[in-house]
Design a protein around this motif. Structure first.
Motif, mmCIF file in Angstrom:
data_model
loop_
_atom_site.group_PDB
_atom_site.id
_atom_site.type_symbol
_atom_site.label_atom_id
_atom_site.label_comp_id
_atom_site.label_asym_id
_atom_site.label_seq_id
_atom_site.Cartn_x
_atom_site.Cartn_y
_atom_site.Cartn_z
ATOM 1 N N THR A 100 0.676 -1.242 0.053
ATOM 2 C CA THR A 100 0.041 -0.074 -0.042
ATOM 3 C C THR A 100 0.716 1.225 -0.033
ATOM 4 O OG1 THR A 100 -1.930 -1.102 1.118
ATOM 5 C CG2 THR A 100 -1.882 1.177 1.264
ATOM 6 N N THR A 101 1.883 1.275 0.771
ATOM 7 C CA THR A 101 3.025 2.503 0.735
ATOM 8 C C THR A 101 3.419 2.719 -0.893
ATOM 9 O OG1 THR A 101 3.429 2.005 2.822
ATOM 10 C CG2 THR A 101 5.088 3.324 1.639
ATOM 11 N N LEU A 102 3.780 1.711 -1.403
ATOM 12 C CA LEU A 102 4.319 1.806 -2.707
ATOM 13 C C LEU A 102 3.027 2.311 -3.743
ATOM 14 C CD1 LEU A 102 6.241 -1.026 -4.817
ATOM 15 C CD2 LEU A 102 4.438 0.380 -5.921
ATOM 16 N N MET A 103 2.121 1.794 -3.604
ATOM 17 C CA MET A 103 0.782 2.223 -4.403
ATOM 18 C C MET A 103 0.535 3.894 -4.025
ATOM 19 S SD MET A 103 -1.083 0.392 -6.135
ATOM 20 C CE MET A 103 -1.480 -1.532 -6.377
ATOM 21 N N ARG A 104 0.793 4.326 -2.682
ATOM 22 C CA ARG A 104 0.437 5.681 -2.216
ATOM 23 C C ARG A 104 1.381 6.635 -2.925
ATOM 24 N NH1 ARG A 104 -3.589 6.654 1.378
ATOM 25 N NH2 ARG A 104 -2.432 8.358 2.185
ATOM 26 N N ILE A 120 -3.642 9.761 -13.907
ATOM 27 C CA ILE A 120 -3.407 8.499 -12.758
ATOM 28 C C ILE A 120 -4.816 8.150 -12.179
ATOM 29 C CG2 ILE A 120 -2.446 7.721 -10.675
ATOM 30 C CD1 ILE A 120 -0.074 9.696 -10.723
ATOM 31 N N GLY A 121 -5.324 6.859 -12.393
ATOM 32 C CA GLY A 121 -6.620 6.641 -11.671
ATOM 33 C C GLY A 121 -6.058 5.705 -10.408
ATOM 34 N N TYR A 122 -6.518 6.024 -9.366
ATOM 35 C CA TYR A 122 -6.192 5.189 -8.018
ATOM 36 C C TYR A 122 -7.431 4.735 -7.150
ATOM 37 C CZ TYR A 122 -4.380 4.642 -3.201
ATOM 38 O OH TYR A 122 -4.119 4.229 -2.038
ATOM 39 N N MET A 123 -7.461 3.731 -7.103
ATOM 40 C CA MET A 123 -8.476 2.935 -6.252
ATOM 41 C C MET A 123 -7.820 2.355 -4.937
ATOM 42 S SD MET A 123 -11.351 0.377 -7.125
ATOM 43 C CE MET A 123 -12.579 -0.397 -5.959
ATOM 44 N N PRO A 124 -8.015 3.037 -3.571
ATOM 45 C CA PRO A 124 -7.568 2.575 -2.301
ATOM 46 C C PRO A 124 -8.314 1.191 -2.048
ATOM 47 C CG PRO A 124 -8.550 4.442 -1.932
ATOM 48 C CD PRO A 124 -8.688 4.013 -3.461
ATOM 49 N N GLN A 125 -7.920 0.544 -0.943
ATOM 50 C CA GLN A 125 -8.667 -0.493 -0.291
ATOM 51 C C GLN A 125 -10.130 -0.062 -0.280
ATOM 52 O OE1 GLN A 125 -6.437 -3.004 2.549
ATOM 53 N NE2 GLN A 125 -4.653 -2.859 1.416
ATOM 54 N N HIS A 126 -10.315 0.748 0.626
ATOM 55 C CA HIS A 126 -11.506 1.375 1.055
ATOM 56 C C HIS A 126 -11.877 2.367 0.227
ATOM 57 C CE1 HIS A 126 -11.052 -1.951 4.063
ATOM 58 N NE2 HIS A 126 -9.757 -1.322 4.372
ATOM 59 N N PHE A 127 -12.389 2.372 -0.863
ATOM 60 C CA PHE A 127 -12.844 3.362 -1.791
ATOM 61 C C PHE A 127 -13.776 4.114 -0.921
ATOM 62 C CE2 PHE A 127 -14.712 5.994 -5.262
ATOM 63 C CZ PHE A 127 -13.354 6.485 -5.883
ATOM 64 N N GLY A 128 -13.748 5.605 -1.064
ATOM 65 C CA GLY A 128 -14.851 6.649 -0.198
ATOM 66 C C GLY A 128 -15.980 6.849 -0.986
ATOM 67 N N GLN A 157 -17.417 -2.237 -5.479
ATOM 68 C CA GLN A 157 -16.283 -2.509 -6.091
ATOM 69 C C GLN A 157 -16.270 -1.813 -7.320
ATOM 70 O OE1 GLN A 157 -14.398 -1.859 -3.132
ATOM 71 N NE2 GLN A 157 -13.055 -3.827 -3.627
ATOM 72 N N LYS A 158 -17.240 -1.983 -7.976
ATOM 73 C CA LYS A 158 -17.259 -1.725 -9.465
ATOM 74 C C LYS A 158 -17.649 -0.209 -9.561
ATOM 75 C CE LYS A 158 -20.234 -5.010 -11.047
ATOM 76 N NZ LYS A 158 -20.808 -5.674 -12.292
ATOM 77 N N LEU A 159 -18.383 0.096 -8.568
ATOM 78 C CA LEU A 159 -18.671 1.575 -8.528
ATOM 79 C C LEU A 159 -17.566 2.593 -8.252
ATOM 80 C CD1 LEU A 159 -20.646 4.115 -8.882
ATOM 81 C CD2 LEU A 159 -21.293 3.582 -6.669
ATOM 82 N N GLY A 160 -16.596 1.949 -7.199
ATOM 83 C CA GLY A 160 -15.405 2.693 -6.896
ATOM 84 C C GLY A 160 -14.389 2.697 -8.008
ATOM 85 N N LEU A 161 -14.310 1.637 -8.880
ATOM 86 C CA LEU A 161 -13.436 1.764 -10.072
ATOM 87 C C LEU A 161 -13.789 2.529 -11.104
ATOM 88 C CD1 LEU A 161 -10.927 0.238 -11.315
ATOM 89 C CD2 LEU A 161 -12.688 -1.531 -11.980
ATOM 90 N N LEU A 209 -4.615 -0.012 -8.318
ATOM 91 C CA LEU A 209 -5.767 -0.608 -7.756
ATOM 92 C C LEU A 209 -5.133 -1.595 -6.566
ATOM 93 C CD1 LEU A 209 -7.436 -2.542 -10.998
ATOM 94 C CD2 LEU A 209 -7.921 -0.112 -9.663
ATOM 95 N N ASP A 210 -5.558 -1.032 -5.424
ATOM 96 C CA ASP A 210 -5.126 -1.286 -4.196
ATOM 97 C C ASP A 210 -6.109 -2.485 -3.771
ATOM 98 O OD1 ASP A 210 -3.590 -2.053 -2.014
ATOM 99 O OD2 ASP A 210 -3.660 -0.352 -1.136
ATOM 100 N N GLU A 211 -5.671 -3.882 -3.965
ATOM 101 C CA GLU A 211 -6.698 -5.152 -3.484
ATOM 102 C C GLU A 211 -8.146 -4.916 -3.902
ATOM 103 O OE1 GLU A 211 -5.879 -7.648 -0.523
ATOM 104 O OE2 GLU A 211 -3.803 -6.737 -0.034
ATOM 105 N N PRO A 212 -8.393 -4.632 -5.088
ATOM 106 C CA PRO A 212 -9.966 -4.293 -5.378
ATOM 107 C C PRO A 212 -10.933 -5.475 -5.384
ATOM 108 C CG PRO A 212 -8.517 -4.519 -7.630
ATOM 109 C CD PRO A 212 -7.419 -4.777 -6.432
ATOM 110 N N THR A 213 -10.295 -6.646 -5.285
ATOM 111 C CA THR A 213 -11.272 -7.800 -5.120
ATOM 112 C C THR A 213 -11.383 -8.304 -3.743
ATOM 113 O OG1 THR A 213 -9.234 -9.340 -5.762
ATOM 114 C CG2 THR A 213 -10.646 -8.580 -7.598
ATOM 115 N N VAL A 214 -10.710 -7.502 -2.652
ATOM 116 C CA VAL A 214 -11.030 -8.025 -1.278
ATOM 117 C C VAL A 214 -12.316 -7.953 -0.755
ATOM 118 C CG1 VAL A 214 -10.522 -7.577 1.129
ATOM 119 C CG2 VAL A 214 -8.633 -7.289 -0.449
ATOM 120 N N GLY A 215 -12.925 -9.080 -0.260
ATOM 121 C CA GLY A 215 -14.191 -9.248 0.416
ATOM 122 C C GLY A 215 -15.225 -9.520 -0.798
#
Length: 591
Positions: free
Chosen positions: A54-58, A89-97, A152-156, A169-175
């Motif tokens: 996640t640090t690398l992604m950020r 750049i497009g960025y989707m964190p683990q917990h997209f807001g 997740q698809k809406l966040g993407l 994409l930081d773990e977009p398929t978790v959960g």
């Protein structure tokens, strides 16, 4: 449509170090990282918890600055021109807001405004994304009412509003369930065909194998980078499938895991897959050994080291020495092996006019590992909460440890351990404070309480984290702490609601070694999971869809129900998708 960047690599890191302060100490999240990713390709980023993913992604997204070294994105040094790069750049964190009180369309409108998009261009792009994500029919639905996969698809979609050249994409398929995971990958594949460069972190080995390149990170350093064969070729001649007609797969795995020369043994649909240190280990009578092609999972384990039994440091420990051991009095060993400890008949749960669980019936025997599978929103967590006495049933009967959960839930709670789907411990309390709180909550007193806490600290290797607040723990350690708290009172029944979601692959293996040891001692375990390889560890399963049970039996029986001429030997994931999609087609035709 995204345009491939003309620079040699869309993302370059040179001697990057990123340090964070933790109390008086400095922690190197990244430690001298050098990398380049290939334009127009999908690069998979994998590694255990705390590796620095996640640090690398950020850093790549321009949200952090390196402590030293340089980060170059699309030919520009992020330290100098980060602002001008944000549009590319497009960025989707683990917990997209997402804003859950807003509709799908309103979320897209809001993020378009935040990115200062021209209204006409934004509307055109939104229509493209609604089609790409198959969210078009749900434009007016509240985001909070969407399934996990649809969120997740809406966040993407929100991350793609500017048609980025580089997508992070930081773990977009978790959960999310296998169907939603497949849909997310269809989107990623479409972006790859359009020339978008994607860097995607994941906990799924099969997803790593779908990537053009794989980047393996550990303790802030790159272990290896390259295409899949770069990882698997060195392991040829060291991977085997082992079968034994007289032993169940779980017992065979335990036997093989402790054998000299075996680095790893894991359950698969076909048998037990073995990774050896060198050549074929010695076979025992009744075993059938077959050489198989290595997979990325084998390489991951070989590079990161053997997972020790129960998290112990001594690989020769027996399950009794290295695993949590509930007291025999709690397990009730006098009961017969077929004793039913959970009995559910015609269970229903309604929220107003919505029927979340529809006349479900099943029985769980003592010492079983019993899995509940289903798509997001199938009713698994609602069923769990009713079984634990946390939610009243609308009708039907349910007994846990002989107690009617509709009338005397408090009498059963003392015999139940529960790990919630989301981390439910106290984040502002330390590890030791959480253990002390839950020991008191379960009624443990005096020497019994002190011993239970001491045992949990030792068995789950929590002593080093005693003063760390739970919110600051890596996911794998959080999962250990949650399980330790659930087992403090030595319950004979354990409920685990997606306990490994978001946890790294090695921590998942360690977790399952503990669960197998508990089941061997007579603890009854009910678990929900979206990892289909974990479903193979269960003795029996029920598969839920839209609140109903549509199949139940052993993993082999569920796979048998999904066989077709085109897929005579489906995997558990293929069986899951086929059975649920067929059921939902029938439901839609009926309505």
């Amino acid at each position: 449509m995204a345009v491939t960047t003309e620079v040699s690599s869309p993302l370059q890191l040179r001697a990057v170090v990123k340090t964070f302060a933790r109390g008086k100490d400095a922690v190197h999240a990244l430690d001298g990282v050098d990398l380049e990713i290939t334009a127009g390709k999908v690069t998979g980023l994998l590694g255990p918890d705390g590796a620095g993913k996640t640090t690398l992604m950020r850093l790549a997204a321009g949200l952090l600055r390196p402590s030293s070294g340089s980060v170059t994105v699309l030919g520009q040094d992020l330290g100098r021109g980060a602002g001008s790069l944000q549009q590319a750049i497009g960025y989707m964190p683990q917990h997209f807001g997402l804003y859950e009180d807003l509709s799908v369309q309103e979320n897209l409108d809001l993020y378009s405004d935040l990115q200062d998009l021209d209204p006409k261009a934004a509307r055109h792009r939104q229509q493209e994304l609604l089609e790409l994500t198959a969210l078009g029919p749900f434009g007016r639905r509240r985001a909070g009412d969407l399934s996990g996969g649809m969120k997740q698809k809406l966040g993407l979609a929100c991350a793609l509003l500017r048609a980025p050249q580089l997508l992070l994409l930081d773990e977009p398929t978790v959960g999310v369930d296998p169907i939603a995971r497949r849909e997310l990958w269809q989107i990623v594949d479409a972006l790859r065909r359009q020339g978008t460069t994607v860097l995607m972190s994941t906990s799924y080995f099969d997803e790593a194998e779908r990537c053009d390149e794989i980047l393996l990170l550990n303790a802030g350093k790159i272990l290896q980078q390259g295409p899949l064969p770069h990882f698997t070729a060195p392991l040829r001649g060291r991977c085997f499938l082992v079968r034994h007609r007289g032993l169940r797969r779980r017992l065979l795995r335990e036997t093989l895991q402790d054998r000299a020369g075996v680095l790893d043994a894991r359950i698969t649909a076909a048998g037990v897959r073995v990774l050896s240190g060198e050549g074929q280990p010695s076979a025992q009578p009744g075993e059938e050994w077959q050489a198989v092609e290595p997979a990325f999972e084998d390489a991951f384990v070989a590079l990161l080291g053997r997972v020790q039994e129960g998290g112990a440091t001594n690989a020769s420990k027996t399950p009794e020495q290295g695993a949590v051991k509930p007291a025999e009095k709690a397990i009730g060993r006098a009961d017969g092996g077929d004793t039913a400890v959970v009995e559910v008949h015609d269970l229903r749960k309604c929220f107003g006019s919505f029927e979340a669980v529809k006349q479900c019936s099943f029985t769980v025997r003592r010492g079983e590992i019993f899995g509940l599978l289903g798509a997001n929103g199938a009713g698994k967590t609602t069923t769990f909460r009713m079984l634990c006495g946390l939610l009243p049933a609308s009708s039907g009967s349910l007994k846990v440890a002989g107690v009617d959960m509709r009338r005397a839930t408090s009498a059963a709670r003392g015999r139940i351990g529960y790990v919630a789907q989301k981390f439910a411990l106290y984040g502002n309390l330390s590890v030791d404070q959480n253990l002390a709180f839950f020991a008191a909550a379960y009624g443990l007193r005096g020497g019994h309480r002190r011993m239970a806490i001491a045992n949990a600290r030792e068995e789950f290797q929590l002593a080093a984290y005693g003063a760390v607040n739970a919110d600051d723990l890596p996911l794998g350690i959080k999962q250990r702490l949650a399980l330790a708290c659930a087992l403090l009172h030595e319950p004979p029944i354990l409920f685990l609601d997606e306990p490994t979601s978001g946890v790294d692959p090695l921590a998942r293996r360690e977790f399952w070694q503990r669960i197998n040891a508990l089941a061997a001692q007579g603890v009854t375990i009910l678990i929900t999971t979206h990892f289909m390889d974990e479903a193979e560890y269960c003795d029996r399963l029920v598969l839920m869809s839209l609140g109903e049970i549509l199949a139940q039996g052993s993993p082999a029986q569920l796979r048998q129900q999904a066989r077709t001429a085109e897929q005579p030997e489906p995997t558990m994931e293929e069986a899951f998708i086929r059975l649920i999609e067929e059921h939902e087609r029938v439901i839609r035709r009926a309505s």
